[in-house]
Design a protein around this motif. Structure first.
Motif, PDB file in Angstrom:
ATOM      1  N   THR A   1       0.830  -1.192   0.000  1.00  0.00           N
ATOM      2  CA  THR A   1       0.000   0.000   0.000  1.00  0.00           C
ATOM      3  C   THR A   1       0.866   1.244   0.000  1.00  0.00           C
ATOM      4  O   THR A   1       2.008   1.239   0.472  1.00  0.00           O
ATOM      5  CB  THR A   1      -0.910   0.036   1.235  1.00  0.00           C
ATOM      6  OG1 THR A   1      -0.097   0.111   2.410  1.00  0.00           O
ATOM      7  CG2 THR A   1      -1.775  -1.205   1.315  1.00  0.00           C
ATOM      8  N   THR A   2       0.323   2.332  -0.557  1.00  0.00           N
ATOM      9  CA  THR A   2       0.987   3.619  -0.476  1.00  0.00           C
ATOM     10  C   THR A   2       0.870   4.141   0.938  1.00  0.00           C
ATOM     11  O   THR A   2      -0.231   4.150   1.502  1.00  0.00           O
ATOM     12  CB  THR A   2       0.330   4.623  -1.448  1.00  0.00           C
ATOM     13  OG1 THR A   2       0.390   4.082  -2.766  1.00  0.00           O
ATOM     14  CG2 THR A   2       1.031   5.968  -1.384  1.00  0.00           C
TER      15      THR A   2
ATOM     16  N   GLN B   1      -8.219   2.951   1.053  1.00  0.00           N
ATOM     17  CA  GLN B   1      -7.682   3.035  -0.312  1.00  0.00           C
ATOM     18  C   GLN B   1      -8.792   3.284  -1.327  1.00  0.00           C
ATOM     19  O   GLN B   1      -8.627   4.084  -2.247  1.00  0.00           O
ATOM     20  CB  GLN B   1      -6.939   1.746  -0.657  1.00  0.00           C
ATOM     21  CG  GLN B   1      -5.654   1.539   0.124  1.00  0.00           C
ATOM     22  CD  GLN B   1      -5.026   0.219  -0.231  1.00  0.00           C
ATOM     23  OE1 GLN B   1      -5.592  -0.842   0.025  1.00  0.00           O
ATOM     24  NE2 GLN B   1      -3.864   0.276  -0.833  1.00  0.00           N
TER      25      GLN B   1
ATOM     26  N   ASN C   1      -7.577   4.609  -4.894  1.00  0.00           N
ATOM     27  CA  ASN C   1      -6.327   3.917  -5.223  1.00  0.00           C
ATOM     28  C   ASN C   1      -6.507   2.457  -5.606  1.00  0.00           C
ATOM     29  O   ASN C   1      -5.583   1.829  -6.093  1.00  0.00           O
ATOM     30  CB  ASN C   1      -5.355   3.987  -4.037  1.00  0.00           C
ATOM     31  CG  ASN C   1      -4.875   5.403  -3.801  1.00  0.00           C
ATOM     32  OD1 ASN C   1      -4.900   6.239  -4.706  1.00  0.00           O
ATOM     33  ND2 ASN C   1      -4.441   5.689  -2.581  1.00  0.00           N
TER      34      ASN C   1
END
Length: 409
Positions: free
Chosen positions: A3-4, A374, A379
């Motif tokens: 994940t970012t 997210q 995302n």
């Protein structure tokens, strides 16, 4: 799952009990996944035990722990608190602002909305954890709080419910959610599934929970008294927890002449409290998805609990064992039955534990919540979400009436 990294701030009024346990587990998991996490909570709530837990969490959160005065009820002081919280949250520059409970959810959504008007790209997430949903919709307080929830629903990007029951209560009392919604069960760590053994000197019963009428310690004390009236001997019992009504419960014990049978403790870790007695009793009048039930089942301790909130979802096909909430006669019978047949109670505890681990884990809880974050940021592809109407109810347990029996205590 890669994940970012996100900047996540959790906001809750009272850092105690199950709601804080949920936030603590979630914050630690998010930190370990590489996110920057912070916590905002009330500065006046919490015992020495609660504050120790908060101090243990503090060094693990890169965005820190900040405490501000927050009143439980709606007061004029909320204006001052909102301004102080606004400045602090603005400086943290979060990507996700996650409010927990009615007051924490209100602060998070109001402040997040103001920051969005200023150009900040903040996702506003709300987890009720019971909160205002415990109030009856036909009483004055219920009408006020449910109206406020409807208004705040327009400022909400994501909703997370801890049980099917809570989702149903929200839809019934507040309305169908307009925000992206998920039902995410509370979770336990793998080590919590190790059975807890008790010694021969253990008492008969232990109540573990907050000392307020909503959780039913008064019913627990009265049931002990009823058993003494019928048998001539009071069961030995412990009361573990803290809360605003402790003095009244101590007076009840004195009034019923149970001082030699009942011992009060402050707050203790659940697995330490389990060692005090052979059977755990949770006589709640209202709940969302109580951790103490999950912890008791995972530790394979015999349990007497009431049919409220998400508890039937934990018991699944064994939900018929639950006691009607607020019914002192049936609670007394259940406790008397536990005294008469401890072998049956132990066998039932083993059955319950066997089907818990896969559904109620911290790993799954964190994954589901992070995925929602997210999705709200755009995302990841949106997960197909079931409706929160009658067709969305878990097949593990039938939907119950959503009105709490004693909602204003």
């Amino acid at each position: 799952m890669t994940t970012t990294p996100m900047r996540i701030v959790h906001c809750v009024r009272s850092p105690i009990g199950g709601i804080f346990r949920h936030i603590r587990d979630l914050a630690i998991a998010q930190t370990e996944a590489g996110h920057d996490v912070g916590l905002i909570c009330d500065s006046s709530t919490g015992s020495a035990y609660d504050n120790r837990l908060l101090d243990q969490l503090r060094p693990k959160l890169t965005l820190g722990v900040a405490r501000f005065p927050m009143q439980r009820q709606l007061t004029i002081q909320d204006l001052t608190a909102t301004l102080a919280l606004y400045r602090h949250i603005r400086d943290l520059a979060p990507d996700i602002l996650h409010g927990h409970g009615a007051k924490g959810g209100a602060y998070a959504r109001l402040i997040g909305s103001v920051l969005r008007l200023g150009g900040r790209n903040i996702v506003r997430v709300y987890s009720p954890h019971g909160g205002s949903l415990h109030y009856h919709p036909n009483r004055f307080e219920g009408r006020v709080y449910h109206t406020l929830e409807r208004l705040l629903g327009r400022l909400t990007d994501g909703l997370i419910f801890v049980s099917d029951y809570e989702a149903a209560a929200y839809e019934s009392k507040v309305g169908r959610p307009k925000a992206l919604s998920r039902i995410v069960y509370n979770g336990l760590t793998p080590e919590e599934f190790t059975p807890v053994e008790v010694g021969e000197e253990a008492a008969d019963f232990v109540y573990i929970g907050m000392l307020r009428d909503l959780k039913g310690p008064d019913l627990f004390i009265e049931a002990l008294y009823n058993i003494r009236l019928s048998t001539g001997t009071a069961p030995r019992a412990h009361i573990v927890g803290e809360g605003p009504d402790e003095h009244r419960y101590r007076k009840m014990v004195e009034k019923f002449g149970l001082e030699r049978a009942v011992t009060f403790h402050g707050a203790l870790p659940a697995r330490e409290a389990f060692k005090l007695a052979r059977t755990v009793v949770v006589p709640s009048r209202a709940e969302a998805m109580p951790y103490i039930i999950l912890e008791t089942v995972a530790a394979e301790r015999p349990l007497i609990a009431t049919r409220v909130g998400g508890i039937p979802e934990i018991f699944g096909r064994y939900a018929n064992r639950l006691v009607e909430p607020g019914h002192i006669g049936k609670l007394t019978l259940a406790m008397d039955g536990a005294l008469e047949n401890p072998e049956r109670m132990a066998a039932e505890a083993r059955e319950l534990r066997s089907c818990l681990a896969e559904t109620f884990s911290t790993e799954l809880m964190n994954d589901r919540i992070t995925t929602l974050y997210q999705e709200l940021q755009g995302n990841t592809p949106a997960e197909e979400t079931p409706s929160l109407g009658t067709e969305s109810v878990s097949a593990r347990a039938p939907r119950q009436a959503v009105y709490a029996r004693s909602s204003n205590r």
